[in-house]
Design a protein around this motif. Structure first.
Motif, PDB file in Angstrom:
ATOM      1  N   VAL A 256     -19.611   8.283  -8.547  1.00 10.35           N
ATOM      2  CA  VAL A 256     -19.358   7.091  -9.370  1.00 10.35           C
ATOM      3  C   VAL A 256     -18.232   6.286  -8.744  1.00 10.35           C
ATOM      4  CG1 VAL A 256     -18.761   6.234 -11.661  1.00 10.35           C
ATOM      5  CG2 VAL A 256     -20.091   8.359 -11.430  1.00 10.35           C
ATOM      6  N   PHE A 257     -18.475   4.945  -8.599  1.00  9.77           N
ATOM      7  CA  PHE A 257     -17.476   4.014  -8.073  1.00  9.77           C
ATOM      8  C   PHE A 257     -17.316   2.897  -9.105  1.00  9.77           C
ATOM      9  CE2 PHE A 257     -19.770   6.034  -4.644  1.00  9.77           C
ATOM     10  CZ  PHE A 257     -18.763   6.508  -3.815  1.00  9.77           C
ATOM     11  N   SER A 258     -16.079   2.678  -9.596  1.00  6.89           N
ATOM     12  CA  SER A 258     -15.840   1.728 -10.701  1.00  6.89           C
ATOM     13  C   SER A 258     -14.821   0.677 -10.279  1.00  6.89           C
ATOM     14  CB  SER A 258     -15.339   2.484 -11.948  1.00  6.89           C
ATOM     15  OG  SER A 258     -16.289   3.450 -12.372  1.00  6.89           O
ATOM     16  N   VAL A 259     -14.945  -0.484 -10.925  1.00  2.69           N
ATOM     17  CA  VAL A 259     -14.018  -1.576 -10.696  1.00  2.69           C
ATOM     18  C   VAL A 259     -13.832  -2.302 -12.025  1.00  2.69           C
ATOM     19  CG1 VAL A 259     -15.855  -3.172 -10.038  1.00  2.69           C
ATOM     20  CG2 VAL A 259     -13.517  -3.638  -9.287  1.00  2.69           C
ATOM     21  N   ARG A 260     -12.610  -2.797 -12.286  1.00  7.86           N
ATOM     22  CA  ARG A 260     -12.371  -3.570 -13.515  1.00  7.86           C
ATOM     23  C   ARG A 260     -12.503  -5.069 -13.182  1.00  7.86           C
ATOM     24  NH1 ARG A 260     -10.357  -2.243 -18.328  1.00  7.86           N
ATOM     25  NH2 ARG A 260      -9.756  -0.180 -17.558  1.00  7.86           N
ATOM     26  N   TRP A 261     -13.438  -5.743 -13.907  1.00 12.41           N
ATOM     27  CA  TRP A 261     -13.723  -7.154 -13.649  1.00 12.41           C
ATOM     28  C   TRP A 261     -12.774  -8.019 -14.468  1.00 12.41           C
ATOM     29  CZ3 TRP A 261     -17.864 -10.308 -16.540  1.00 12.41           C
ATOM     30  CH2 TRP A 261     -17.968 -11.570 -15.994  1.00 12.41           C
ATOM     31  N   SER A 262     -12.262  -9.084 -13.841  1.00 16.31           N
ATOM     32  CA  SER A 262     -11.306  -9.987 -14.509  1.00 16.31           C
ATOM     33  C   SER A 262     -11.999 -10.996 -15.438  1.00 16.31           C
ATOM     34  CB  SER A 262     -10.489 -10.755 -13.452  1.00 16.31           C
ATOM     35  OG  SER A 262     -11.347 -11.593 -12.689  1.00 16.31           O
ATOM     36  N   GLY A 263     -13.341 -11.090 -15.344  1.00 11.91           N
ATOM     37  CA  GLY A 263     -14.075 -12.051 -16.184  1.00 11.91           C
ATOM     38  C   GLY A 263     -14.171 -13.436 -15.560  1.00 11.91           C
ATOM     39  N   LYS A 264     -13.818 -13.589 -14.251  1.00 14.12           N
ATOM     40  CA  LYS A 264     -13.875 -14.870 -13.568  1.00 14.12           C
ATOM     41  C   LYS A 264     -14.970 -14.859 -12.505  1.00 14.12           C
ATOM     42  CE  LYS A 264      -8.959 -15.914 -14.162  1.00 14.12           C
ATOM     43  NZ  LYS A 264      -7.701 -16.256 -13.469  1.00 14.12           N
ATOM     44  N   THR A 265     -15.382 -16.094 -12.119  1.00 12.78           N
ATOM     45  CA  THR A 265     -16.395 -16.241 -11.087  1.00 12.78           C
ATOM     46  C   THR A 265     -15.776 -16.056  -9.712  1.00 12.78           C
ATOM     47  OG1 THR A 265     -16.002 -18.622 -10.931  1.00 12.78           O
ATOM     48  CG2 THR A 265     -17.700 -17.873 -12.493  1.00 12.78           C
ATOM     49  N   SER A 266     -16.654 -15.870  -8.676  1.00 15.41           N
ATOM     50  CA  SER A 266     -16.185 -15.746  -7.283  1.00 15.41           C
ATOM     51  C   SER A 266     -17.318 -16.166  -6.355  1.00 15.41           C
ATOM     52  CB  SER A 266     -15.758 -14.315  -6.974  1.00 15.41           C
ATOM     53  OG  SER A 266     -16.872 -13.449  -6.988  1.00 15.41           O
ATOM     54  N   THR A 267     -16.941 -16.461  -5.121  1.00 10.58           N
ATOM     55  CA  THR A 267     -17.911 -16.793  -4.075  1.00 10.58           C
ATOM     56  C   THR A 267     -17.581 -15.953  -2.849  1.00 10.58           C
ATOM     57  OG1 THR A 267     -16.500 -18.621  -3.305  1.00 10.58           O
ATOM     58  CG2 THR A 267     -18.264 -19.160  -4.899  1.00 10.58           C
ATOM     59  N   PRO A 268     -18.533 -15.774  -1.921  1.00 12.52           N
ATOM     60  CA  PRO A 268     -18.234 -14.980  -0.732  1.00 12.52           C
ATOM     61  C   PRO A 268     -17.045 -15.539   0.036  1.00 12.52           C
ATOM     62  CG  PRO A 268     -20.591 -15.306  -0.931  1.00 12.52           C
ATOM     63  CD  PRO A 268     -19.953 -16.172  -1.983  1.00 12.52           C
TER      64      PRO A 268
END
Length: 302
Positions: A256-268
């Motif tokens: 299992v690999f987890s990350v906490r998302w900030s709720g904002k958009t992103s682009t490459p």
């Protein structure tokens, strides 16, 4: 006066004189004996006993010296046995028998191999040695057998048979794409405004044998989309990863690999401005190399 006078021969007169003298002496002797018997009395009992003992001792034969008593049967040789050799030479003392050897045979005379167990340590066989080099006419002193118990070799134990080597299991091979399942997972189905969801990528070995797979961060990613092909945020846009993470996964094991998302958009490449994703229904996708998961749906509340 001394010469006899008369018609007879002088020898007749001399015989008469001697006979008369003998009568006189006999009368005197009897008188003296009678006087001594009346004055001395009977001897006492002590005198009679002493005279009897003296007479008995004078008549008794001289006693012969008593023979020495035989030693008690205690296993220890007495003075006579200790002074005689253990092996009687021909013509030796009768009745003396050599002690039996451990193998049942009698000890041989000095010089024989049968004396090996009877000689002191250090005396070679085939020679009587200094203690046994006495003339045959004089009995050699007996050498008492050693009381030290014979040294016996330790019993040999047979080595236990070696257990057959267990066949080693072959080294796990690489995990094929068909043996792995990639799953997208959220920690909740609905999030209130301002909450930062925890988004996870799960890799499961669905095969029947362990296998090895490189789970480097550069080979994996999670993304929030409105629908597939219309993305809002990617985990590698602003924080690309590169780790050395080769793992062996047992059948059914998960990584299992987890990350906490900030709720904002992103682009490459994290280019352009980042905006807050509005409330609504969204999907989470996960990827490992070319394996893409089914979407996991969640809701951001307003």
């Amino acid at each position: 006066m001394w010469e006899p006078l008369g018609p007879l021969a002088p020898s007749v007169y001399w015989r008469r004189r001697i006979a008369a003298l003998g009568v006189v002496l006999a009368v005197l002797g009897g008188f003296v004996w009678a006087v001594a018997g009346l004055g001395g009395g009977e001897p006492d009992s002590a005198t009679v006993e002493a005279r009897a003992r003296a007479a008995a001792m004078a008549s008794a034969p001289t006693p012969e010296p008593a023979a020495p008593a035989a030693p008690a049967e205690s296993g220890i040789p007495g003075p006579i046995e200790a002074a005689l050799p253990a092996v009687v030479p021909p013509g030796g003392a009768p009745g003396l028998v050599a002690p039996p050897s451990p193998d049942g045979a009698l000890f041989a005379p000095p010089g024989g191999d049968g004396f090996r167990g009877f000689l002191p340590p250090g005396v070679p066989t085939g020679s009587a040695g200094p203690l046994l080099s006495t003339p045959t006419s004089t009995p050699a002193p007996v050498v008492p057998p050693s009381t030290t118990p014979p040294v016996t070799s330790a019993p040999t134990t047979e080595a236990a048979p070696a257990e057959p080597l267990q066949e080693r299991a072959p080294a796990p091979g690489p995990c094929a794409d068909g043996d792995l399942k990639v799953t997208a997972r959220t920690d909740a189905p609905r999030y209130a405004a301002g909450t930062k969801p925890v988004l996870s990528l799960v890799v499961t070995n669905t095969g029947s044998a362990p296998c090895v797979r490189d789970l480097d961060a550069a080979k994996q990613a999670v993304a929030v989309v409105v629908r597939p092909g219309e993305g809002l945020w990617g985990s590698n846009d602003c924080s690309p990863g590169d780790t050395d993470d080769v793992r062996t996964l047992a059948p059914g094991e998960e990584a299992v690999f987890s990350v906490r998302w900030s709720g904002k958009t992103s682009t490459p490449g994290c280019a352009g401005a980042r905006t807050v994703v509005p409330p609504g229904d969204y999907q989470l996708l996960a990827r490992l190399d070319g394996i893409v998961s089914e979407p996991a749906r969640f809701t951001l509340a307003g």
